[in-house]
Design a protein around this motif. Structure first.
Motif: not given
Length: 363
Positions: A146-147, A150, A298, A254, A295, A154, A291-292, A257-258
């Motif tokens: 998951f990272d 992300n 980044r 993004f 991002y 980004a 998670y948001a 994606h969320l």
């Protein structure tokens, strides 16, 4: 009862024999590849990937190496859809930057070879995980994947289009409004049912737009099952399915994606997968807000202030996309054998989109 037995990993993985209108003439393709693909030689075996691509995609195997062919589907298509030539262009630009894509090898704009335009790319070895919960993985691996997702998105949004030679890849202004107008037209062109929430969203969204942001290259459908992961490590080897790529609002991309975190669960497990209702902490998957925020750190783009609008917009957009697939299933030209399953998801997506619109102030 049949829907209850649907298993995304089993039913979307692997290949099948090509059949019907999307089947490829192997002899004509082989002759073309001899002329246009460096070091190619046959004989050629052709199989179609099962997964739900809008553009039919095929595994090409020779004694020496494997390739992938991606073609525009046959039949009458919605305007501006299925532009595999645009996919080839954006992947070529990103490949030159070392961004993880399958290496594009050759583009064919001649419909007479296999019936529609197509391109050939290198085959990327690895795995596609169709369930966002990553069954069978450990918590550490899930967290690292998951990272990596992300960070990869980004990185995509960090490129300035002009630096990639893609300054003319789309209109830089009013992306979300143009998307709303585009998908509204395409929804109406393929509509098979009357859904009041779709009409409400189409009327409300254009007047509720958030502040605009600098245009970036957007993927349009970035999610776990559009990534090829390394066979053994939590690394992304390639981002695939660039059909919807253009220039636009990075936060629109993004927050699409969320949506994996909030999508209504699909009936029978088919079609779209979701993390809604999942105990994320138990699986080592980050919470949506964390998670948001990662991002945002980044990229400098904060997704949280206008999240309800973006979710309403993206749920509407996804419902329109599925309506297009359902329309093509009705017409017999859909690439995925599960396309009809998606029809039942359009109304729940519209209803969820309208709930988020109401949270954002719609009446």
């Amino acid at each position: 009862m049949a829907e209850a037995s649907f298993d995304r990993q089993r039913d979307f993985s692997g290949t099948r024999a090509p059949a019907g209108a999307v089947a490829v003439d192997g002899a004509r393709l082989t002759a073309w590849m001899v002329r246009h693909v460096h070091h190619f030689s046959g004989p050629l075996e052709i199989a179609q990937f099962k997964g739900g691509q809008s553009n039919p995609t095929f595994l090409l195997t020779t004694p020496a190496r494997a390739y992938v062919l991606r073609r525009k589907p046959p039949g009458t298509l919605l305007a501006s859809a299925h532009a595999v030539d645009r996919e080839f262009r954006v992947m070529s630009a990103l490949d030159q930057q070392g961004f993880p894509v399958a290496k594009p090898l050759a583009l064919c704009l001649d419909d007479s070879i296999i019936g529609t335009i197509f391109y050939i790319m290198a085959h990327v070895a690895g795995r596609i995980v169709w369930e966002p919960t990553m069954p069978g993985a450990g918590n550490e691996e899930r967290g690292l994947v998951f990272d990596a997702m992300n960070a990869t998105l980004a990185r995509l949004h960090s490129f300035k289009p002009e630096a990639l030679g893609l300054g003319d890849f789309g209109k830089a202004d009013n992306y979300v409004l143009r998307q709303i107008n585009r998908w509204t037209r395409q929804y109406e062109a393929s509509r098979t049912d009357d859904i009041s929430q779709m009409a409400k969203l189409a009327a409300w969204l254009p007047g509720a737009l958030p502040p605009s942001r600098p245009a970036r290259l957007v993927h349009g459908d970035f999610r776990l099952d559009n990534l090829i992961l390394d066979a053994d490590q939590p690394l992304i080897r390639a981002v695939i399915d660039w059909e919807l790529a253009t220039l636009g609002d990075p936060l629109a991309d993004f927050t699409y994606h969320l949506m994996q975190w909030i999508l209504p669960a699909a009936p029978g497990g088919g079609g779209i997968a979701s993390l809604a209702g999942v105990d994320l902490a138990r699986l080592g998957i980050p919470q949506l807000e964390a998670y948001a925020s990662a991002y945002g750190l980044r990229t400098g783009f904060d997704p949280l202030p206008h999240l309800d609008f973006y979710f309403a917009y993206n749920l509407f957009r996804l419902a329109c996309i599925l309506q297009g697939i359902a329309g093509r299933a009705r017409d017999g030209t859909a690439a995925s054998s599960t396309a009809e399953v998606m029809f039942g998801q359009i109304r729940p997506l519209a209803e969820a989109g309208w709930r988020y619109a109401q949270k954002a102030g719609a009446r």
